[in-house]
Design a protein around this motif. Structure first.
Motif, PDB file in Angstrom:
ATOM      1  N   VAL A 186      -2.417  12.554 -12.252  1.00  0.00           N
ATOM      2  CA  VAL A 186      -1.956  12.396 -10.867  1.00  0.00           C
ATOM      3  C   VAL A 186      -2.812  13.216  -9.917  1.00  0.00           C
ATOM      4  CG1 VAL A 186      -0.053  12.935  -9.303  1.00  0.00           C
ATOM      5  CG2 VAL A 186       0.410  11.743 -11.428  1.00  0.00           C
ATOM      6  N   VAL A 187      -3.071  14.466 -10.290  1.00  0.00           N
ATOM      7  CA  VAL A 187      -3.912  15.324  -9.438  1.00  0.00           C
ATOM      8  C   VAL A 187      -5.319  14.730  -9.295  1.00  0.00           C
ATOM      9  CG1 VAL A 187      -4.971  17.606  -9.253  1.00  0.00           C
ATOM     10  CG2 VAL A 187      -2.600  17.389 -10.007  1.00  0.00           C
ATOM     11  N   ASN A 188      -5.853  14.227 -10.404  1.00  0.00           N
ATOM     12  CA  ASN A 188      -7.187  13.634 -10.370  1.00  0.00           C
ATOM     13  C   ASN A 188      -7.223  12.408  -9.461  1.00  0.00           C
ATOM     14  OD1 ASN A 188      -9.845  13.091 -10.967  1.00  0.00           O
ATOM     15  ND2 ASN A 188      -9.407  12.127 -12.927  1.00  0.00           N
ATOM     16  N   LEU A 189      -6.184  11.538  -9.571  1.00  0.00           N
ATOM     17  CA  LEU A 189      -6.154  10.331  -8.737  1.00  0.00           C
ATOM     18  C   LEU A 189      -5.957  10.688  -7.264  1.00  0.00           C
ATOM     19  CD1 LEU A 189      -4.069   7.887 -10.957  1.00  0.00           C
ATOM     20  CD2 LEU A 189      -6.485   7.697 -10.356  1.00  0.00           C
ATOM     21  N   GLU A 190      -5.129  11.685  -6.989  1.00  0.00           N
ATOM     22  CA  GLU A 190      -4.935  12.084  -5.586  1.00  0.00           C
ATOM     23  C   GLU A 190      -6.227  12.621  -4.992  1.00  0.00           C
ATOM     24  OE1 GLU A 190      -0.180  13.302  -5.728  1.00  0.00           O
ATOM     25  OE2 GLU A 190      -1.736  14.852  -5.826  1.00  0.00           O
ATOM     26  N   ILE A 231       5.244   6.189 -12.065  1.00  0.00           N
ATOM     27  CA  ILE A 231       6.366   5.549 -12.751  1.00  0.00           C
ATOM     28  C   ILE A 231       6.397   5.977 -14.214  1.00  0.00           C
ATOM     29  CG2 ILE A 231       7.294   3.332 -13.515  1.00  0.00           C
ATOM     30  CD1 ILE A 231       6.279   2.140 -10.913  1.00  0.00           C
ATOM     31  N   LEU A 232       5.220   5.946 -14.864  1.00  0.00           N
ATOM     32  CA  LEU A 232       5.153   6.393 -16.257  1.00  0.00           C
ATOM     33  C   LEU A 232       5.496   7.868 -16.383  1.00  0.00           C
ATOM     34  CD1 LEU A 232       1.880   4.560 -17.372  1.00  0.00           C
ATOM     35  CD2 LEU A 232       4.225   3.953 -17.948  1.00  0.00           C
ATOM     36  N   GLN A 233       5.098   8.641 -15.406  1.00  0.00           N
ATOM     37  CA  GLN A 233       5.412  10.067 -15.420  1.00  0.00           C
ATOM     38  C   GLN A 233       6.922  10.301 -15.353  1.00  0.00           C
ATOM     39  OE1 GLN A 233       4.063  12.201 -11.948  1.00  0.00           O
ATOM     40  NE2 GLN A 233       3.628  14.042 -13.119  1.00  0.00           N
ATOM     41  N   ALA A 234       7.603   9.512 -14.506  1.00  0.00           N
ATOM     42  CA  ALA A 234       9.064   9.640 -14.422  1.00  0.00           C
ATOM     43  C   ALA A 234       9.725   9.232 -15.734  1.00  0.00           C
ATOM     44  CB  ALA A 234       9.594   8.782 -13.271  1.00  0.00           C
ATOM     45  N   THR A 251      -2.853   1.905  -6.395  1.00  0.00           N
ATOM     46  CA  THR A 251      -2.028   1.168  -7.355  1.00  0.00           C
ATOM     47  C   THR A 251      -1.939   1.921  -8.681  1.00  0.00           C
ATOM     48  OG1 THR A 251      -2.704  -0.921  -6.327  1.00  0.00           O
ATOM     49  CG2 THR A 251      -1.740  -1.039  -8.537  1.00  0.00           C
ATOM     50  N   ARG A 252      -3.076   2.447  -9.144  1.00  0.00           N
ATOM     51  CA  ARG A 252      -3.068   3.233 -10.374  1.00  0.00           C
ATOM     52  C   ARG A 252      -2.171   4.449 -10.233  1.00  0.00           C
ATOM     53  NH1 ARG A 252      -8.830   4.855 -12.338  1.00  0.00           N
ATOM     54  NH2 ARG A 252      -7.492   5.904 -13.894  1.00  0.00           N
ATOM     55  N   LEU A 253      -2.216   5.096  -9.069  1.00  0.00           N
ATOM     56  CA  LEU A 253      -1.392   6.282  -8.854  1.00  0.00           C
ATOM     57  C   LEU A 253       0.090   5.937  -8.904  1.00  0.00           C
ATOM     58  CD1 LEU A 253      -1.181   9.282  -8.164  1.00  0.00           C
ATOM     59  CD2 LEU A 253      -1.339   8.671  -5.749  1.00  0.00           C
ATOM     60  N   SER A 254       0.483   4.831  -8.292  1.00  0.00           N
ATOM     61  CA  SER A 254       1.897   4.441  -8.320  1.00  0.00           C
ATOM     62  C   SER A 254       2.356   4.139  -9.735  1.00  0.00           C
ATOM     63  CB  SER A 254       2.122   3.217  -7.427  1.00  0.00           C
ATOM     64  OG  SER A 254       1.406   2.100  -7.908  1.00  0.00           O
ATOM     65  N   GLN A 286       0.810  -1.215   0.000  1.00  0.00           N
ATOM     66  CA  GLN A 286       0.000   0.000   0.000  1.00  0.00           C
ATOM     67  C   GLN A 286       0.847   1.271   0.000  1.00  0.00           C
ATOM     68  OE1 GLN A 286      -2.640  -0.338   3.359  1.00  0.00           O
ATOM     69  NE2 GLN A 286      -4.105  -1.602   2.248  1.00  0.00           N
ATOM     70  N   SER A 287       2.095   1.185   0.415  1.00  0.00           N
ATOM     71  CA  SER A 287       2.896   2.396   0.573  1.00  0.00           C
ATOM     72  C   SER A 287       4.220   2.372  -0.190  1.00  0.00           C
ATOM     73  CB  SER A 287       3.205   2.632   2.061  1.00  0.00           C
ATOM     74  OG  SER A 287       3.782   1.478   2.652  1.00  0.00           O
ATOM     75  N   VAL A 288       4.598   1.244  -0.785  1.00  0.00           N
ATOM     76  CA  VAL A 288       5.888   1.112  -1.452  1.00  0.00           C
ATOM     77  C   VAL A 288       5.661   0.561  -2.859  1.00  0.00           C
ATOM     78  CG1 VAL A 288       8.171   0.029  -1.414  1.00  0.00           C
ATOM     79  CG2 VAL A 288       7.094   0.735   0.727  1.00  0.00           C
ATOM     80  N   THR A 289       6.420   1.085  -3.821  1.00  0.00           N
ATOM     81  CA  THR A 289       6.365   0.603  -5.202  1.00  0.00           C
ATOM     82  C   THR A 289       7.451  -0.442  -5.414  1.00  0.00           C
ATOM     83  OG1 THR A 289       5.550   2.750  -5.963  1.00  0.00           O
ATOM     84  CG2 THR A 289       6.471   1.268  -7.621  1.00  0.00           C
ATOM     85  N   PHE A 290       7.063  -1.618  -5.866  1.00  0.00           N
ATOM     86  CA  PHE A 290       7.995  -2.714  -6.120  1.00  0.00           C
ATOM     87  C   PHE A 290       7.996  -3.017  -7.612  1.00  0.00           C
ATOM     88  CE2 PHE A 290       6.781  -3.265  -1.710  1.00  0.00           C
ATOM     89  CZ  PHE A 290       7.981  -3.586  -1.084  1.00  0.00           C
TER      90      PHE A 290
END
Length: 480
Positions: free
Chosen positions: A356-360, A413-416, A406-409, A207-211
């Motif tokens: 990202v803003v929408n998902l947040e 990644i795609l944003q980076a 999960t969608r936000l994470s 829930q808090s870390v991207t793997f």
């Protein structure tokens, strides 16, 4: 005061003395050693933390490849303690650029982690700390990730995967050039346990870390997240299976004569030769001893009778000019494509920012909805007829929030990646702008010279005609 655990007794007194000296320095002058590490260019002022890089601050180790081979194990625990200490200091410290992202990089030795990073597989500019180390021990990895989260930092974990045979071949090359290899025991333990540890960490912190996993067996550097990435880490087998594969590959290279005895002892986990003998080996070898073993079907003699005839050079200049023109055309097309790519990545970056803003906002709204459902939890009496309905509703809201996170994470990644592509396009355009301008000027000058030569040739032909035919020449001059 830091404490360093000692290695098993060494047979070589020089190695024992080196271990004692390193432990004494770590336990008495840790701040000085950390300051020396931060001064290394590759450490990024302490942001990049790696125990192997920490070894370079010891002059006895960094003196030559032979010194690295002899003193690698004696100073390993000291370097690991320093790396762990700097990691805790950097995570807890305030970043000058207010970055709050921590990156963990792991994988089997020889996987190609450093090479992949140099190819911009991961953009390191946005990270406060980049820690490269082994996460095959679940408890130690769990403690580090918890420490980052307790300091209000977001965490990304990237595991680089390669088949064990390919990783072993890379360690051979590294031993030949740098003097630092890896034993097949350590490699099999790391790769055999990494998949299970990665899976436990994913269940603990999903829930808090991207793997993510990057599969270096192919040229695709796109990260693979979730269960698919865990399956890749487990595909090579357990510790025993990987060790047997590494033993077979090691013997194959030794029997083929492509590694020397010092490299073999390093990989087999045996004690190295003395420092004097290793220096002689490195002086005699120019680095060409570590080559891939030949396959069973050899084609070495296939080129012995090849003879280049004079006919092969017919029309060479004409073909070279055609090839040069095609290359110039491709460069011009590439410049146009890079400009289009830059515009496209900018549009995608803006779209990702909006997403990202929408998902947040949706996650914040979903959190409030989840809290509202939690407040309607029935008491012990009403739970008899409303308990199952409430639990089902609460579970649905939890799953919905997890899907949004999960969608936000994934979007981040795609944003980076999009930002990385945008920077690459800008850098390429900036580099090639001067070259394109110079090439266009040269083409224009060459065209002017060609036209001038054609004009001179026409005038010369006209004068020759006038000399041969006087009457016609006078009429031609009148026409001119």
């Amino acid at each position: 005061m830091l404490h360093v655990q000692r290695h098993a007794p060494f047979e070589d007194p020089d190695r024992t003395e080196m271990e004692n000296r390193a432990i004494h320095l770590v336990e008495t002058s840790a701040d000085v050693l950390i300051a020396k590490y931060k001064a290394l260019p590759d450490s990024m002022k302490g942001r990049y933390i790696n125990s192997d890089l920490f070894k370079e601050i010891f002059p006895e180790y960094a003196a030559s490849p032979a010194h690295r081979s002899v003193f690698n194990v004696p100073i390993h625990n000291s370097a690991a303690v320093l790396a762990n200490e700097l990691f805790h200091r950097m995570v807890a410290a305030q970043d000058p650029e207010n970055r709050d992202r921590i990156l963990f990089i792991t994988g089997i030795p020889g996987a190609g982690k450093s090479t992949a990073i140099q190819k911009n597989a991961i953009d390191l500019a946005d990270y406060k700390v980049i820690y490269e180390g082994q996460l095959s021990n679940f408890e130690q990895a769990k403690e580090k990730i918890k420490y980052c989260l307790s300091n209000k930092c977001s965490v990304d974990v990237f595991a680089f995967h390669r088949d064990p045979e390919g990783a072993l071949r890379n360690t051979f090359s590294r031993f030949t050039t740098l003097g630092r290899g890896a034993s097949i025991t350590a490699m099999s333990n790391i790769q055999g346990n990494l998949g299970g540890s990665f899976e436990k960490l994913h269940k603990e912190f999903y829930q808090s870390v991207t793997f993510c996993v990057i599969d270096l067996r192919s040229n695709n550097l796109n990260p693979i997240c979730g269960d698919s990435g865990i399956a890749i880490l487990k595909c090579e087998g357990d510790v025993d299976a990987i060790r047997k594969r590494l033993e077979c590959e090691l013997e194959r290279w030794r029997n083929a004569g492509r590694i020397n005895e010092a490299c073999y002892r390093e990989a087999a986990g045996r004690s190295p030769f003395s420092l004097a003998r290793l220096q002689e080996i490195y002086e005699q070898s120019s680095g060409g001893r570590c080559q891939a073993p030949r396959q069973s079907r050899s084609t070495d003699g296939a080129c012995e009778n090849l003879v280049v005839s004079d006919d092969a050079f017919a029309g060479f200049e004409e073909k070279a000019l055609e090839t040069k023109a095609e290359q110039q055309h491709l460069v011009d097309v590439s410049a146009v494509y890079d400009a289009q790519l830059k515009n496209f990545t900018q549009a995608k970056s803006e779209q990702a920012d909006r997403l990202v803003v929408n998902l947040e906002n949706k996650i914040a709204s979903q959190s409030q909805r989840l809290q509202a459902v939690a407040m309607t939890k029935p008491n012990a009496v009403s739970a008899l007829w409303r308990g199952s309905q409430w639990r089902e509703q609460y579970g649905q809201e939890q799953r919905r929030q997890h899907e949004l996170e999960t969608r936000l994470s994934r979007v981040k990644i795609l944003q980076a990646d999009t930002r990385r592509l945008e920077r690459m396009a800008e850098d390429k355009l900036r580099r090639e702008q001067k070259e394109l301008t110079a090439r266009r000027d040269a083409q224009l000058l060459e065209q002017r010279k060609r036209l001038f030569k054609e004009k001179e040739k026409y005038q010369s032909a006209t004068q020759d005609m006038a000399q041969k035919r006087p009457g016609r020449g006078r009429s031609l001059r009148r026409e001119q």
